[in-house]
Design an enzyme around this catalytic site. Structure first.
Site, PDB file in Angstrom:
ATOM      1  N   ARG A  48       0.900  -1.183   0.066  1.00  0.00           N
ATOM      2  CA  ARG A  48      -0.179  -0.044   0.064  1.00  0.00           C
ATOM      3  C   ARG A  48       0.928   1.153   0.021  1.00  0.00           C
ATOM      4  O   ARG A  48       0.606   2.259  -0.592  1.00  0.00           O
ATOM      5  CB  ARG A  48      -0.952  -0.035   1.400  1.00  0.00           C
ATOM      6  CG  ARG A  48      -1.908  -1.235   1.164  1.00  0.00           C
ATOM      7  CD  ARG A  48      -3.102  -1.162   2.157  1.00  0.00           C
ATOM      8  NE  ARG A  48      -3.957  -2.014   2.069  1.00  0.00           N
ATOM      9  CZ  ARG A  48      -5.084  -2.228   2.633  1.00  0.00           C
ATOM     10  NH1 ARG A  48      -5.293  -1.303   3.702  1.00  0.00           N
ATOM     11  NH2 ARG A  48      -5.981  -3.067   2.477  1.00  0.00           N
ATOM     12  N   ASP A 153     -16.442   7.400   7.667  1.00  0.00           N
ATOM     13  CA  ASP A 153     -15.472   6.547   7.452  1.00  0.00           C
ATOM     14  C   ASP A 153     -14.119   7.360   7.841  1.00  0.00           C
ATOM     15  O   ASP A 153     -14.252   8.354   7.657  1.00  0.00           O
ATOM     16  CB  ASP A 153     -15.248   5.638   6.205  1.00  0.00           C
ATOM     17  CG  ASP A 153     -14.305   4.565   5.923  1.00  0.00           C
ATOM     18  OD1 ASP A 153     -14.797   3.404   6.010  1.00  0.00           O
ATOM     19  OD2 ASP A 153     -13.088   4.750   6.116  1.00  0.00           O
TER      20      ASP A 153
END
Length: 281
Positions: A48, A153
């Site tokens: 990532r 979120d």
């Protein structure tokens, strides 16, 4: 070479990530997101953050971490977006939505204040929140009712996707045909589907770090917090579940993920189904 300076994943990787680099990333992730990253997550973390190294033109993780330390207020959003996990789908864990439709919503329709509030906490790209919206749509609340879904979120990128309400066509394979016809539409090239405005208008997407202050004023009738706390340590889980209890009335419902449990974390809920809880006090 000390243990913390040795390559963590071998010399064949594009970028050097040492054990010390990983430990610093894990410490930052825990501090700012509550997510616990063990060494077994090293490949995931590498994959990532390597994307960000390429974007910035850095040669190793140490260079990126130096940049992050010196520019944290500007780079923190990118870092957090890279670390957080966003696996979701329509009607994931379908027994939850069956219970919502058959048991919870009929009770909500008896409320005297004609106000319904449901929170999708850790909403990712919004498919959970929209599935809740489909259930509410099928219940056909009168237009005079005040019905809203809050979807939050930590990752700002997934919130943008949720607001757009556009997904690959195959993501709708789990959606019942009658729901699809009522609340979704296909793009002209058939590659994507889009949530209709009647459902998108029910859902309000906001960025929220669950470890920080919650700005919401009122309570919720239902909270979904599914597959979120598995990334937190037990102390954080205890605090979080008790905070959720504070935001629910007695009798309010909490839905958690299939691999999660309230056992040993809080006694303020009673189990009423598979990973479905009702607040006791």
């Amino acid at each position: 070479m000390g243990a913390s300076a040795a390559p963590l994943l071998g010399d064949d990787k594009e970028f050097l990530m040492t054990a010390g680099d990983f430990d610093e990333i894990a410490e930052l992730a825990l501090k700012h997101t509550g997510i616990v990253l063990g060494r077994h997550k090293a490949n995931m973390v590498y994959g990532r953050i390597a994307r960000r190294l390429r974007q910035l033109g850095y040669q190793c993780f140490a260079d990126y971490l130096k940049f992050l330390r010196e520019n944290f207020s500007q780079e923190s959003t990118n870092f957090i977006n890279l670390i957080t996990t966003n696996l979701t789908s329509f009607y994931r864990e379908p027994h939850h939505f069956e219970y919502l439709e058959k048991t919870v919503i009929p009770g909500l329709k008896q409320k005297s204040d004609r106000k319904v509030r449901i929170w999708s906490s850790g909403c990712s790209i919004g498919q959970e929140a929209y599935t809740i919206a489909f259930c509410l749509g099928k219940a056909a609340f009168p237009s005079s009712w005040d019905v809203k879904i809050l979807a939050t979120d930590l990752d700002s990128n997934v919130l943008d996707k949720g607001r757009a309400g556009i997904y690959p066509a195959d993501s709708a394979n789990s959606v019942p045909q009658d729901v699809f016809q009522s609340y979704l539409m296909r793009s002209k090239d058939q590659k994507n589907i889009r949530v209709k405005d009647s459902m998108r208008n029910l859902v309000h997407f906001k960025r929220l770090n669950l470890l920080e202050q919650w700005p919401m004023k009122g309570q919720f009738d239902v909270i979904f917090c599914r597959n979120v706390v598995i990334y937190f340590n037990r102390d954080t889980q205890k605090k979080l579940f008790n905070r959720y209890a504070d935001f629910l009335p007695v009798g309010g419902h909490l839905f958690i993920g299939h691999s999660e449990s309230l056992n040993g974390l809080t006694d303020r809920f009673e189990s009423v189904g598979n990973t479905i809880y009702r607040k006791k006090y």
